[in-house]
Design a protein around this motif. Structure first.
Motif, mmCIF file in Angstrom:
data_model
loop_
_atom_site.group_PDB
_atom_site.id
_atom_site.type_symbol
_atom_site.label_atom_id
_atom_site.label_comp_id
_atom_site.label_asym_id
_atom_site.label_seq_id
_atom_site.Cartn_x
_atom_site.Cartn_y
_atom_site.Cartn_z
ATOM 1 N N ASP A 1 -6.505 18.247 13.210
ATOM 2 C CA ASP A 1 -5.433 18.426 12.237
ATOM 3 C C ASP A 1 -4.066 18.368 12.898
ATOM 4 O O ASP A 1 -3.132 17.765 12.367
ATOM 5 N N LEU A 2 -3.926 19.002 14.060
ATOM 6 C CA LEU A 2 -2.669 18.921 14.794
ATOM 7 C C LEU A 2 -2.411 17.480 15.220
ATOM 8 O O LEU A 2 -1.294 16.967 15.090
ATOM 9 N N THR A 3 -3.443 16.811 15.720
ATOM 10 C CA THR A 3 -3.295 15.406 16.123
ATOM 11 C C THR A 3 -2.843 14.560 14.943
ATOM 12 O O THR A 3 -1.920 13.739 15.060
ATOM 13 N N GLU A 4 -3.471 14.756 13.782
ATOM 14 C CA GLU A 4 -3.113 13.972 12.605
ATOM 15 C C GLU A 4 -1.682 14.249 12.168
ATOM 16 O O GLU A 4 -0.931 13.328 11.821
ATOM 17 N N ALA A 5 -1.281 15.511 12.174
ATOM 18 C CA ALA A 5 0.090 15.860 11.795
ATOM 19 C C ALA A 5 1.101 15.151 12.689
ATOM 20 O O ALA A 5 2.101 14.603 12.219
ATOM 21 N N LEU A 6 0.842 15.132 13.977
ATOM 22 C CA LEU A 6 1.749 14.482 14.927
ATOM 23 C C LEU A 6 1.793 12.975 14.698
ATOM 24 O O LEU A 6 2.860 12.360 14.746
ATOM 25 N N CYS A 7 0.634 12.380 14.452
ATOM 26 C CA CYS A 7 0.587 10.934 14.211
ATOM 27 C C CYS A 7 1.331 10.561 12.932
ATOM 28 O O CYS A 7 2.074 9.574 12.891
ATOM 29 N N LEU B 1 -0.269 5.859 9.083
ATOM 30 C CA LEU B 1 -1.638 6.152 8.654
ATOM 31 C C LEU B 1 -2.657 5.578 9.638
ATOM 32 O O LEU B 1 -3.678 6.207 9.940
ATOM 33 N N GLU B 2 -2.384 4.384 10.141
ATOM 34 C CA GLU B 2 -3.296 3.763 11.104
ATOM 35 C C GLU B 2 -3.283 4.508 12.436
ATOM 36 O O GLU B 2 -4.335 4.677 13.076
ATOM 37 N N VAL B 3 -2.116 4.968 12.854
ATOM 38 C CA VAL B 3 -2.029 5.785 14.068
ATOM 39 C C VAL B 3 -2.864 7.056 13.892
ATOM 40 O O VAL B 3 -3.595 7.469 14.800
ATOM 41 N N ALA B 4 -2.750 7.677 12.716
ATOM 42 C CA ALA B 4 -3.490 8.908 12.460
ATOM 43 C C ALA B 4 -5.000 8.687 12.515
ATOM 44 O O ALA B 4 -5.752 9.536 13.019
ATOM 45 N N GLN B 5 -5.466 7.554 12.001
ATOM 46 C CA GLN B 5 -6.905 7.264 12.040
ATOM 47 C C GLN B 5 -7.388 7.129 13.484
ATOM 48 O O GLN B 5 -8.429 7.685 13.866
ATOM 49 N N ILE B 6 -6.623 6.406 14.289
ATOM 50 C CA ILE B 6 -7.000 6.234 15.697
ATOM 51 C C ILE B 6 -6.909 7.563 16.431
ATOM 52 O O ILE B 6 -7.787 7.933 17.224
ATOM 53 N N GLY B 7 -5.846 8.314 16.165
ATOM 54 C CA GLY B 7 -5.658 9.598 16.831
ATOM 55 C C GLY B 7 -6.770 10.584 16.517
ATOM 56 O O GLY B 7 -7.273 11.290 17.407
ATOM 57 N N ARG B 8 -7.176 10.657 15.253
ATOM 58 C CA ARG B 8 -8.254 11.582 14.889
ATOM 59 C C ARG B 8 -9.561 11.205 15.570
ATOM 60 O O ARG B 8 -10.339 12.078 15.995
ATOM 61 N N THR B 9 -9.827 9.913 15.684
ATOM 62 C CA THR B 9 -11.060 9.473 16.346
ATOM 63 C C THR B 9 -11.098 9.937 17.795
ATOM 64 O O THR B 9 -12.102 10.467 18.277
ATOM 65 N N ILE B 10 -9.982 9.739 18.499
ATOM 66 C CA ILE B 10 -9.918 10.160 19.904
ATOM 67 C C ILE B 10 -10.012 11.677 20.007
ATOM 68 O O ILE B 10 -10.750 12.219 20.842
ATOM 69 N N GLN C 1 -0.383 14.119 23.413
ATOM 70 C CA GLN C 1 -0.641 12.971 24.275
ATOM 71 C C GLN C 1 -1.539 11.955 23.581
ATOM 72 O O GLN C 1 -1.346 10.745 23.721
ATOM 73 N N VAL C 2 -2.502 12.434 22.818
ATOM 74 C CA VAL C 2 -3.361 11.531 22.045
ATOM 75 C C VAL C 2 -2.526 10.778 21.020
ATOM 76 O O VAL C 2 -2.696 9.563 20.814
ATOM 77 N N ALA C 3 -1.620 11.475 20.336
ATOM 78 C CA ALA C 3 -0.780 10.823 19.330
ATOM 79 C C ALA C 3 0.043 9.702 19.944
ATOM 80 O O ALA C 3 0.218 8.631 19.332
ATOM 81 N N ALA C 4 0.546 9.913 21.147
ATOM 82 C CA ALA C 4 1.361 8.892 21.806
ATOM 83 C C ALA C 4 0.549 7.646 22.120
ATOM 84 O O ALA C 4 0.990 6.516 21.872
ATOM 85 N N VAL C 5 -0.644 7.819 22.669
ATOM 86 C CA VAL C 5 -1.440 6.647 23.035
ATOM 87 C C VAL C 5 -2.018 5.979 21.790
ATOM 88 O O VAL C 5 -2.181 4.749 21.751
ATOM 89 N N MET D 1 -9.880 -0.274 23.696
ATOM 90 C CA MET D 1 -8.777 0.565 24.182
ATOM 91 C C MET D 1 -9.050 2.040 23.922
ATOM 92 O O MET D 1 -8.767 2.900 24.768
ATOM 93 N N VAL D 2 -9.611 2.365 22.762
ATOM 94 C CA VAL D 2 -9.946 3.756 22.452
ATOM 95 C C VAL D 2 -10.980 4.287 23.437
ATOM 96 O O VAL D 2 -10.847 5.398 23.985
ATOM 97 N N ASN D 3 -12.013 3.515 23.697
ATOM 98 C CA ASN D 3 -13.054 3.959 24.636
ATOM 99 C C ASN D 3 -12.490 4.145 26.044
ATOM 100 O O ASN D 3 -12.872 5.076 26.762
ATOM 101 N N ASP D 4 -11.578 3.268 26.428
ATOM 102 C CA ASP D 4 -10.951 3.397 27.745
ATOM 103 C C ASP D 4 -10.166 4.701 27.844
ATOM 104 O O ASP D 4 -10.250 5.419 28.855
ATOM 105 N N VAL D 5 -9.394 5.012 26.802
ATOM 106 C CA VAL D 5 -8.605 6.253 26.803
ATOM 107 C C VAL D 5 -9.507 7.476 26.884
ATOM 108 O O VAL D 5 -9.226 8.422 27.639
ATOM 109 N N ILE D 6 -10.588 7.473 26.138
ATOM 110 C CA ILE D 6 -11.494 8.624 26.140
ATOM 111 C C ILE D 6 -12.079 8.858 27.526
ATOM 112 O O ILE D 6 -12.072 9.986 28.049
ATOM 113 N N GLU D 7 -12.573 7.799 28.152
ATOM 114 C CA GLU D 7 -13.184 7.949 29.475
ATOM 115 C C GLU D 7 -12.150 8.312 30.537
ATOM 116 O O GLU D 7 -12.398 9.158 31.403
#
Length: 388
Positions: free
Chosen positions: A90-96, A72-81, A191-195, A257-263
């Motif tokens: 939705d695809l990102t959340e499913a993968l997470c 669930l925590e991975v999904a929250q971070i993944g959706r934000t990114i 790739q977002v789900a992995a990070v 870390m999230v901001n670093d990944v986005i940039e």
């Protein structure tokens, strides 16, 4: 920089599902990826994650994480990114949510034990097992096996850590039935789900390790990244007792870390010139990830966590007991399949390697507490630490 939104997977252009579904079998106004997410959430295999090890085996404390809360925590971070980059949330959340469904009981100790127990029948890999569970073993529908997820979700789960040149037997069998283009790069959502997984366990395991008393806070803030974060938290809240700020440190690190990944992702997309989902898969490199500086610091954090937490003497003791328990269970069922529950015994294949893999399927699906109970039933007494 080139906008990333044009690289989002489009559910309207999905490559479809392994089994055709008629209109009468499609319920509600949802996209293909929303259906996938919902099927995962409603699955038995997802529910079992609440009693599977994340860091600590069968923890006493209600505040420690398990595979379910981690997902669930991975999904929250993944959706934000994904939202910030204009990808399909939705695809990102499913993968997470689904990325850890294939984990056996007792985390990595259980996986290592199944690799040993199943070495003569092809071994065990939790990622391949995730695909096996979702396409074969978890079958709540009347007309097909598995959850019949979309190609994009299955492909993303198979390759969320990158292209695969030599899949193990479990993943190879899924790919043979429904080709997943294993050698190409995964979607940006995968790739977002992995990070997001890395960010979640890097930081939340710190929280659990501190709570369990296995990590020393002064040693932790000796790491350059953590030390900078702690200094920033103290600067922001000078009038708050430091002990109350540890949770803020975790949030601070996740944000950095999230901001670093986005940039970094935006920069890589701009540099490679990708302008379609197909370009992402042909890129020949991962486009979503940490900057080189953050990657170095994240590796240093991982080394610290392995030394101080994952390989802590108390953790090693528990892992050794869990390893022996899984080995013992597999040996007992292989020697006397009559010990299997009726439904598993009724479908036991007559010969190897399918026979051993069937027993592996049964054990891999167990929760920690179910595995302990079955060991006591079919092998004998076992003492497992009750957690922290």
């Amino acid at each position: 920089m080139r906008p990333v939104g044009i690289l989002a997977s489009d559910p309207a252009l999905s490559r479809g599902r392994q089994y055709f579904e008629t209109l009468g079998e499609v319920r509600g106004p949802r996209t293909a990826f929303q259906r996938d997410r919902d099927r995962i959430i409603h699955s038995i295999s997802f529910r079992r994650l609440r009693h599977k090890t994340q860091v600590f085996v069968a923890p006493d404390g209600d505040h420690f994480r398990v595979r379910l809360t981690h997902s669930l925590e991975v999904a929250q971070i993944g959706r934000t990114i994904a939202r910030t980059l204009g990808l399909d949330e939705d695809l990102t959340e499913a993968l997470c949510l689904a990325h850890d469904i294939g984990h056996p009981p007792f985390g990595h100790a259980g996986e290592d034990a199944l690799k040993v127990a199943m070495q003569t029948v092809g071994g065990f890999d939790h990622n391949g097992n995730t695909l096996r569970v979702l396409t074969l073993l978890d079958s709540p529908y009347p007309r097909w096996q598995g959850l019949n997820l979309s190609w994009e979700t299955l492909e993303g789960l198979a390759k969320h850590n990158g292209a695969i040149a030599a899949p193990g037997w479990a993943l190879a069998s899924v790919d043979a039935a429904f080709r997943l283009d294993l050698t190409g790069q995964p979607s940006l959502e995968a790739q977002v789900a992995a990070v997001a997984d890395d960010i979640a366990y890097d930081n939340h395991d710190i929280d659990d390790g501190l709570r369990a008393g296995l990590l020393d806070f002064d040693e932790l803030i000796g790491l350059s990244m953590v030390g900078r974060g702690w200094a920033e938290v103290l600067r922001r809240y000078p009038d708050v007792a430091p002990r109350r700020l540890r949770s803020e440190l975790i949030r601070q690190q996740i944000g950095v870390m999230v901001n670093d990944v986005i940039e970094e992702t935006r920069a890589r997309v701009s540099s490679c010139g990708a302008s379609s989902v197909a370009d992402v898969r042909r890129a020949g490199e991962t486009l979503c990830g940490f900057s080189s500086a953050m990657a170095d610091e994240e590796r240093a954090l991982k080394r610290f966590m392995y030394e101080k937490l994952y390989h802590h003497a108390r953790q090693i003791e528990v892992a050794d007991r869990a390893h022996a328990l899984i080995i013992g269970l597999f040996a007992a069922y292989a020697l006397d399949p009559a010990l299997l529950p009726d439904e598993w015994r009724a479908t036991l294949p007559p010969s190897e390697p399918a026979r051993g893999r069937h027993i592996g399927d049964f054990i891999a699906g167990m929760t920690d507490r179910y595995a302990i109970a079955r060991y006591r039933e079919v092998v004998g007494p076992v003492e497992m630490p009750e957690g922290f």
